[in-house]
Design an enzyme around this catalytic site. Structure first.
Site, mmCIF file in Angstrom:
data_model
loop_
_atom_site.group_PDB
_atom_site.id
_atom_site.type_symbol
_atom_site.label_atom_id
_atom_site.label_comp_id
_atom_site.label_asym_id
_atom_site.label_seq_id
_atom_site.Cartn_x
_atom_site.Cartn_y
_atom_site.Cartn_z
ATOM 1 N N ASP A 122 0.833 -1.209 0.000
ATOM 2 C CA ASP A 122 0.000 0.000 0.000
ATOM 3 C C ASP A 122 0.865 1.256 0.000
ATOM 4 O O ASP A 122 0.730 2.126 -0.856
ATOM 5 C CB ASP A 122 -0.868 0.063 1.264
ATOM 6 C CG ASP A 122 -2.009 -0.946 1.279
ATOM 7 O OD1 ASP A 122 -2.312 -1.529 0.225
ATOM 8 O OD2 ASP A 122 -2.592 -1.138 2.363
ATOM 9 N N TYR A 216 -8.422 4.589 -2.352
ATOM 10 C CA TYR A 216 -8.468 4.915 -0.928
ATOM 11 C C TYR A 216 -7.969 6.337 -0.685
ATOM 12 O O TYR A 216 -8.539 7.086 0.081
ATOM 13 C CB TYR A 216 -7.607 3.897 -0.168
ATOM 14 C CG TYR A 216 -7.450 4.170 1.301
ATOM 15 C CD1 TYR A 216 -8.474 3.882 2.199
ATOM 16 C CD2 TYR A 216 -6.261 4.694 1.801
ATOM 17 C CE1 TYR A 216 -8.314 4.124 3.541
ATOM 18 C CE2 TYR A 216 -6.091 4.924 3.146
ATOM 19 C CZ TYR A 216 -7.122 4.642 4.010
ATOM 20 O OH TYR A 216 -6.952 4.885 5.347
#
Ligand SMILES: [Zn+2]
Length: 223
Positions: A122, A216
């Site tokens: 991520d 996100y």
């Protein structure tokens, strides 16, 4: 002084306290800087001033060659490296340097931290790379940071036998990268004590990183 410079002074001063809070620094080691948007200037920590005594007012304003524009103290001894990054990576708005413990343990071996956790995919989208051994005093640290991170997904580099430099779109993002770098350096180190961490397939790293950075990331400016 204008309002934008004041805002960056306050932000950079406050973020130094985050380095202490997250256990990334001892004594006066470590520093944060932030580019002043719209100006050829950045704000950085003064050299040798204890963390408890850092305030917006004693931050140092420098030009992109690292010369002091405004400030009573000498700027951080790492100012030339920060200035080099700002000159050569125009998209970078913040730079952080620490000697955080676990990251330095990897840097001391000259070993990149492999991307073996989804949270690392991520945040970093790749291994955390190692930059060259470079001595303070000229542009060689800055050049090593830029040459290693230019075109790399990772916002963090382990400078061999030295410590961590991170970059971000602003100073807060660079501090976040420094905190996350130490966190994954610690976890992967611990995992290593019991065996070899399992690799994550490159396609999965790509998918995780894309989702985190694009989907996100849009939910919140301050990820
Ligand atoms: Zn250092």
């Amino acid at each position: 002084m204008n309002a934008t410079t004041d805002r960056i002074r306050r932000q950079v001063s406050d973020l130094h306290h985050q380095l202490v809070r997250y256990g990334l620094v001892v004594w006066t080691a470590g520093n944060v800087s932030g580019r002043v948007p719209g100006e050829e200037l950045f704000v950085i920590k003064p050299s040798g001033v204890p963390y408890d005594e850092l305030t917006p007012g004693n931050m140092i304003l420098c030009d992109l060659d690292g010369n002091v524009v405004e400030g009573e103290h000498a700027p951080s001894s790492d100012t030339a490296a920060h200035a080099y990054v700002y000159r050569h990576l125009p998209e970078v708005g913040g730079v952080v340097h620490t000697h955080s413990t676990y990251a330095c343990a990897w840097a001391a071996r000259g070993e990149a931290v492999p991307c073996v956790l989804t949270a690392m995919a991520d945040e970093f989208g790749a291994e955390i790379p190692v930059g060259p051994f470079a001595l303070i005093g000229d542009d060689s640290i800055g050049r090593g940071i830029v040459e290693t991170l230019r075109g790399h997904r990772s916002p963090a580099v382990l400078m061999q036998s030295h410590g961590v430099f991170t970059i971000g779109r602003d100073a807060e993002a660079a501090v976040k990268a420094a905190v996350m770098c130490e966190d994954v350096a610690r976890t992967v180190h611990l995992s290593r004590q019991l065996g070899e961490p399992l690799p994550i397939a490159q396609a999965d790293i790509d998918r995780l990183n894309h989702r985190y950075q694009n989907v996100y990331g849009q939910k919140s400016v301050d990820r």
